[in-house]
Structure formats: structure tokens, C-alpha cells
Design an enzyme around this catalytic site. Structure first.
Site, PDB file in Angstrom:
ATOM      1  N   HIS A   1      31.911  -8.260  50.473  1.00 58.41           N
ATOM      2  CA  HIS A   1      30.817  -8.245  49.166  1.00 58.41           C
ATOM      3  C   HIS A   1      30.172  -9.470  49.647  1.00 58.41           C
ATOM      4  CE1 HIS A   1      32.335  -4.915  47.267  1.00 58.41           C
ATOM      5  NE2 HIS A   1      33.599  -5.071  47.636  1.00 58.41           N
ATOM      6  N   ARG A   2      28.908  -9.069  49.900  1.00 62.60           N
ATOM      7  CA  ARG A   2      28.006 -10.200  50.686  1.00 62.60           C
ATOM      8  C   ARG A   2      27.511 -11.001  49.625  1.00 62.60           C
ATOM      9  NH1 ARG A   2      24.939  -5.455  53.684  1.00 62.60           N
ATOM     10  NH2 ARG A   2      25.964  -4.681  51.720  1.00 62.60           N
TER      11      ARG A   2
ATOM     12  N   GLN B   1      39.009  -6.850  52.750  1.00 66.67           N
ATOM     13  CA  GLN B   1      38.267  -6.127  52.331  1.00 66.67           C
ATOM     14  C   GLN B   1      37.226  -6.802  51.127  1.00 66.67           C
ATOM     15  OE1 GLN B   1      40.258  -2.540  50.865  1.00 66.67           O
ATOM     16  NE2 GLN B   1      42.017  -3.493  51.491  1.00 66.67           N
TER      17      GLN B   1
ATOM     18  N   SER C   1      42.807 -21.202  55.548  1.00 70.08           N
ATOM     19  CA  SER C   1      42.570 -21.183  56.751  1.00 70.08           C
ATOM     20  C   SER C   1      44.033 -21.070  57.539  1.00 70.08           C
ATOM     21  CB  SER C   1      41.676 -22.272  57.539  1.00 70.08           C
ATOM     22  OG  SER C   1      41.813 -22.180  58.877  1.00 70.08           O
TER      23      SER C   1
ATOM     24  N   SER D   1      19.309  -7.185  36.131  1.00 73.29           N
ATOM     25  CA  SER D   1      19.216  -8.607  36.764  1.00 73.29           C
ATOM     26  C   SER D   1      19.670  -9.753  35.777  1.00 73.29           C
ATOM     27  CB  SER D   1      17.712  -8.218  37.318  1.00 73.29           C
ATOM     28  OG  SER D   1      16.814  -8.007  36.316  1.00 73.29           O
TER      29      SER D   1
ATOM     30  N   ARG E   1      48.498 -17.633  65.381  1.00 74.02           N
ATOM     31  CA  ARG E   1      48.286 -16.637  64.119  1.00 74.02           C
ATOM     32  C   ARG E   1      48.099 -15.252  64.707  1.00 74.02           C
ATOM     33  NH1 ARG E   1      42.537 -17.477  61.743  1.00 74.02           N
ATOM     34  NH2 ARG E   1      41.444 -17.865  63.787  1.00 74.02           N
TER      35      ARG E   1
ATOM     36  N   ARG F   1      26.146  -9.591  37.705  1.00 76.41           N
ATOM     37  CA  ARG F   1      25.942  -8.341  37.979  1.00 76.41           C
ATOM     38  C   ARG F   1      26.944  -8.144  39.280  1.00 76.41           C
ATOM     39  NH1 ARG F   1      19.743  -6.873  39.900  1.00 76.41           N
ATOM     40  NH2 ARG F   1      20.111  -4.553  40.049  1.00 76.41           N
TER      41      ARG F   1
ATOM     42  N   VAL G   1      36.051  -9.815  51.225  1.00 73.73           N
ATOM     43  CA  VAL G   1      34.993 -10.697  51.922  1.00 73.73           C
ATOM     44  C   VAL G   1      33.872  -9.989  52.456  1.00 73.73           C
ATOM     45  CG1 VAL G   1      36.565 -12.489  51.952  1.00 73.73           C
ATOM     46  CG2 VAL G   1      35.961 -11.148  53.957  1.00 73.73           C
TER      47      VAL G   1
ATOM     48  N   ARG H   1      35.749  -1.624  43.406  1.00 73.84           N
ATOM     49  CA  ARG H   1      37.180  -1.975  44.020  1.00 73.84           C
ATOM     50  C   ARG H   1      38.263  -1.247  43.184  1.00 73.84           C
ATOM     51  NH1 ARG H   1      36.892  -2.337  49.546  1.00 73.84           N
ATOM     52  NH2 ARG H   1      35.199  -3.320  50.206  1.00 73.84           N
TER      53      ARG H   1
HETATM   54  C1  LIG Z   1      36.713   2.895  48.981  1.00 67.50           C
HETATM   55  C2  LIG Z   1      36.268   2.067  49.977  1.00 67.50           C
HETATM   56  C3  LIG Z   1      36.218   2.374  51.281  1.00 67.50           C
HETATM   57  C4  LIG Z   1      35.724   1.636  52.487  1.00 67.50           C
HETATM   58  N1  LIG Z   1      35.918   1.964  53.596  1.00 67.50           N
HETATM   59  C5  LIG Z   1      35.267   1.245  54.649  1.00 67.50           C
HETATM   60  C6  LIG Z   1      35.304   1.412  55.988  1.00 67.50           C
HETATM   61  O1  LIG Z   1      36.366   2.532  56.310  1.00 67.50           O
HETATM   62  N2  LIG Z   1      34.861   0.797  56.848  1.00 67.50           N
HETATM   63  C7  LIG Z   1      34.147  -0.235  56.375  1.00 67.50           C
HETATM   64  O2  LIG Z   1      33.441  -1.095  57.345  1.00 67.50           O
HETATM   65  N3  LIG Z   1      33.776  -0.654  55.293  1.00 67.50           N
HETATM   66  C8  LIG Z   1      34.482  -0.088  54.161  1.00 67.50           C
HETATM   67  N4  LIG Z   1      34.226  -0.204  52.933  1.00 67.50           N
HETATM   68  C9  LIG Z   1      33.304  -1.422  52.653  1.00 67.50           C
HETATM   69  C10 LIG Z   1      32.077  -0.969  52.236  1.00 67.50           C
HETATM   70  O3  LIG Z   1      31.399  -0.092  53.157  1.00 67.50           O
HETATM   71  C11 LIG Z   1      31.196  -2.318  51.843  1.00 67.50           C
HETATM   72  O4  LIG Z   1      31.120  -3.147  52.943  1.00 67.50           O
HETATM   73  C12 LIG Z   1      31.921  -3.202  50.872  1.00 67.50           C
HETATM   74  O5  LIG Z   1      32.358  -2.480  49.875  1.00 67.50           O
HETATM   75  C13 LIG Z   1      30.575  -4.066  50.335  1.00 67.50           C
HETATM   76  O6  LIG Z   1      30.038  -3.042  49.195  1.00 67.50           O
HETATM   77  P1  LIG Z   1      28.314  -3.316  49.038  1.00 67.50           P
HETATM   78  O7  LIG Z   1      27.503  -3.585  50.565  1.00 67.50           O
HETATM   79  O8  LIG Z   1      28.010  -2.307  48.146  1.00 67.50           O
HETATM   80  O9  LIG Z   1      28.548  -4.857  48.306  1.00 67.50           O
HETATM   81  P2  LIG Z   1      27.910  -6.132  48.344  1.00 67.50           P
HETATM   82  O10 LIG Z   1      27.909  -6.673  49.751  1.00 67.50           O
HETATM   83  O11 LIG Z   1      28.744  -6.994  47.381  1.00 67.50           O
HETATM   84  O12 LIG Z   1      26.461  -6.177  47.882  1.00 67.50           O
HETATM   85  C14 LIG Z   1      26.182  -5.750  46.560  1.00 67.50           C
HETATM   86  C15 LIG Z   1      24.866  -4.724  46.547  1.00 67.50           C
HETATM   87  O13 LIG Z   1      23.778  -5.648  46.975  1.00 67.50           O
HETATM   88  C16 LIG Z   1      22.963  -4.929  47.690  1.00 67.50           C
HETATM   89  N5  LIG Z   1      22.794  -5.388  49.238  1.00 67.50           N
HETATM   90  C17 LIG Z   1      23.549  -6.093  49.572  1.00 67.50           C
HETATM   91  N6  LIG Z   1      23.451  -6.558  51.002  1.00 67.50           N
HETATM   92  C18 LIG Z   1      22.375  -5.747  51.255  1.00 67.50           C
HETATM   93  C19 LIG Z   1      21.667  -5.362  52.354  1.00 67.50           C
HETATM   94  N7  LIG Z   1      21.577  -6.086  53.522  1.00 67.50           N
HETATM   95  N8  LIG Z   1      20.373  -4.559  52.240  1.00 67.50           N
HETATM   96  C20 LIG Z   1      20.233  -3.899  51.282  1.00 67.50           C
HETATM   97  N9  LIG Z   1      21.212  -3.993  50.018  1.00 67.50           N
HETATM   98  C21 LIG Z   1      21.914  -5.002  50.045  1.00 67.50           C
HETATM   99  C22 LIG Z   1      23.384  -3.362  47.703  1.00 67.50           C
HETATM  100  O14 LIG Z   1      22.856  -2.762  46.568  1.00 67.50           O
HETATM  101  C23 LIG Z   1      24.855  -3.500  47.477  1.00 67.50           C
HETATM  102  O15 LIG Z   1      25.581  -2.372  46.863  1.00 67.50           O
HETATM  103  C24 LIG Z   1      34.740   0.583  51.927  1.00 67.50           C
HETATM  104  C25 LIG Z   1      34.725   0.117  50.632  1.00 67.50           C
HETATM  105  C26 LIG Z   1      35.383   0.936  49.612  1.00 67.50           C
HETATM  106  C27 LIG Z   1      35.386   0.674  48.285  1.00 67.50           C
END
Ligand SMILES: Cc1cc2nc3c(=O)[nH]c(=O)nc-3n(C[C@H](O)[C@H](O)[C@H](O)COP(=O)(O)OP(=O)(O)OC[C@H]3O[C@@H](n4cnc5c(N)ncnc54)[C@H](O)[C@@H]3O)c2cc1C
Length: 210
Positions: A74-75, A70, A83, A49, A135, A153, A72, A162
Site C-alpha cells: 500500500h503505497r 502484503q 529488519s 480528499s 535469513r 482516506r 507494504v 484488506r
Molecule cells: C484480495 C487481494 C489479492 C491480491 N492479489 C495480488 C496478487 O496476486 N499479486 C499482486 O501483485 N498483488 C496482489 N494484491 C495487491 C494489490 O494488487 C495492490 O498492489 C495492493 O493491494 C495495493 O492496493 P492499491 O494499489 O489499491 O493501494 P495503495 O497503494 O494503497 O494506493 C491507494 C490508491 O491510490 C491510488 N494510487 C496509488 N498509486 C497509484 C499510481 N501509481 N497510479 C495511479 N493511482 C495510484 C489508487 O487509487 C490506489 O487504489 C492483492 C490485493 C488483494 C486485496
């Protein structure tokens, strides 16, 4: 693809050390060389943290919409993307994947398809269709531009996810370049992430990733 560092927390490792030492009230132990050992120790313990106190912002251009879609997901990152509603794609480029580029017949097929899509896009605009609807015919290969900001982090998390073998080549290329920049600017925060001989990002600490 181009990856450019737009901004980074000044004295990022000092800020992280100061924040981390607040937990232990050990600010008195700060010296010119103390950040390295302290930050690496906290990372290896999984006390991640503290890395949230530093941020970086990157501009990524010449990347396909297939890949930005892909990224975007990452929340915890913040994004601004070119755009396709406000900016015309008339002069837009397309990203050609290496597998296609290296296969002559596939490349011809690919080029015919994107040229056709671009032609239809133009025709739709000429027919008075708004950009936001024209588009719809553009392919995932359409080149885009995106600005990404995140704390260290989250950047570590994105780089590990990724940059892995399972990730897609273009996204992997993007995070590899981001990693190289961050290793230069904050070597102790990214010390345990490196690119292996296969060009995959390999975490070597037991706490990377979380
Ligand atoms: C190799 C690969 C294949 C994939 N294939 C698919 C696919 O087929 N279909 C698909 O839809 N997606 C796919 N994804 C996307 C994946 O499922 C995630 O949506 C995306 O990578 C974001 O990851 P994340 O949620 O860990 O990270 P972030 O959104 O960056 O969040 C970082 C971390 O914060 C925490 N966090 C964030 N939001 C929350 C929450 N609401 N609740 C609890 N904890 C939270 C978690 O610990 C998370 O790991 C793929 C990703 C990879 C790397």
C-alpha cells in the site's frame, strides 16, 4: 498479533470539518455537533480528499512476514519494519495459521519444518554467514513487527481492501483491529465501515470504497 495505536491527529474530526468547510466557506456553521453530519455527508458524496488531513500511526507485532509483505504494497502508507538484517532471528517466533493449528498432522509437519529452518539459520550464523544471508532460509511464518502510518482516506481504502472476504485471514484480522480503534477515535470518518457476521469488513455507503 497485537495492534497498538501510537499516534493520531488530535481533534481529527474537527480538523477534517474545518478543512472541508473551507471548500464552502461555511466555517460559521461549525458547532459542537456539526462535525458528525458534515463529515458523513461528504463521505456519502465521495468527497474523500478532506480525510487526508488526519493521520494515524499503528504498531503491529506478532504478524507473519507473509502478511507484512502484503501490507507494504500500500503505497500511500509509510512503514518501518523490524529488519532481518540488523536483528537476529535466533529468538524469533513463528505465526501458525489457524488451518494448520487445528489440524494435528499438519501442525506437526509445520512445526518440524520451522524448527528445521531455525536450526539451519543458527548453523549458518555459526559458520560466519551474515544475518542478511542466513535469513534466506527463514519461512514466511517468521513473526515480524511493523509501524504503519497513513491518512484517514488511505486507512479507509486499506481497511476495505484488506478486510474483505477476498483478503487473507491475518491481514483481515489486522485491519479489523485497526478499524475498531479508528471507529472509537473518529466515529464519523469510519461510520460506514463495519464488521459483518462473517467477520468481513462491509462498507455500507455507496462511496465506500472509492
Ligand atoms: C484480495 C487481494 C489479492 C491480491 N492479489 C495480488 C496478487 O496476486 N499479486 C499482486 O501483485 N498483488 C496482489 N494484491 C495487491 C494489490 O494488487 C495492490 O498492489 C495492493 O493491494 C495495493 O492496493 P492499491 O494499489 O489499491 O493501494 P495503495 O497503494 O494503497 O494506493 C491507494 C490508491 O491510490 C491510488 N494510487 C496509488 N498509486 C497509484 C499510481 N501509481 N497510479 C495511479 N493511482 C495510484 C489508487 O487509487 C490506489 O487504489 C492483492 C490485493 C488483494 C486485496
Amino acid at each position: 498479533m497485537e495492534v497498538e495505536l501510537l499516534a493520531i491527529t488530535p481533534n481529527a474530526e474537527e480538523v477534517i470539518e474545518r478543512a472541508g468547510r473551507t471548500c464552502y466557506m461555511s466555517q460559521g456553521r461549525i458547532s459542537e455537533k456539526s462535525a458528525s453530519k458534515f463529515i458523513r455527508m461528504l463521505i456519502s458524496k465521495g468527497h474523500l480528499s478532506i480525510l487526508e488531513h488526519a493521520y494515524a500511526t499503528f504498531r503491529i507485532s506478532g504478524i507473519s512476514r507473509a502478511s507484512t509483505h502484503q501490507i507494504v504494497r500500500h503505497r500511500l502508507c509509510s512503514f518501518s519494519q523490524k529488519s532481518q538484517r540488523y536483528v537476529t532471528e535466533r529468538d524469533g517466533d513463528f505465526v501458525v495459521p489457524p488451518s494448520v493449528r487445528e489440524n494435528e498432522r499438519a501442525r506437526t509437519c509445520f512445526e518440524e519444518s520451522v524448527t528445521e529452518a531455525k536450526g539451519v539459520y543458527e548453523r549458518l550464523l555459526e559458520l560466519g554467514i551474515p544475518r542478511e544471508d542466513a535469513r534466506f532460509v527463514l519461512p514466511n511464518a517468521a513473526s515480524s513487527e511493523i509501524v504503519l502510518s497513513a491518512n484517514f482516506r488511505e486507512l479507509r481504502h486499506v481497511i476495505v481492501m484488506r478486510g474483505s472476504k477476498e483478503a487473507q485471514w491475518e491481514v483481515r484480522e489486522m485491519v479489523k483491529r485497526i478499524l475498531m480503534i479508528l471507529k472509537d477515535k473518529a466515529p464519523n470518518v469510519f461510520f460506514d465501515l463495519s464488521v459483518d457476521a462473517n467477520q468481513y469488513v462491509e462498507p455500507c455507503s455507496s462511496h465506500s470504497p472509492e
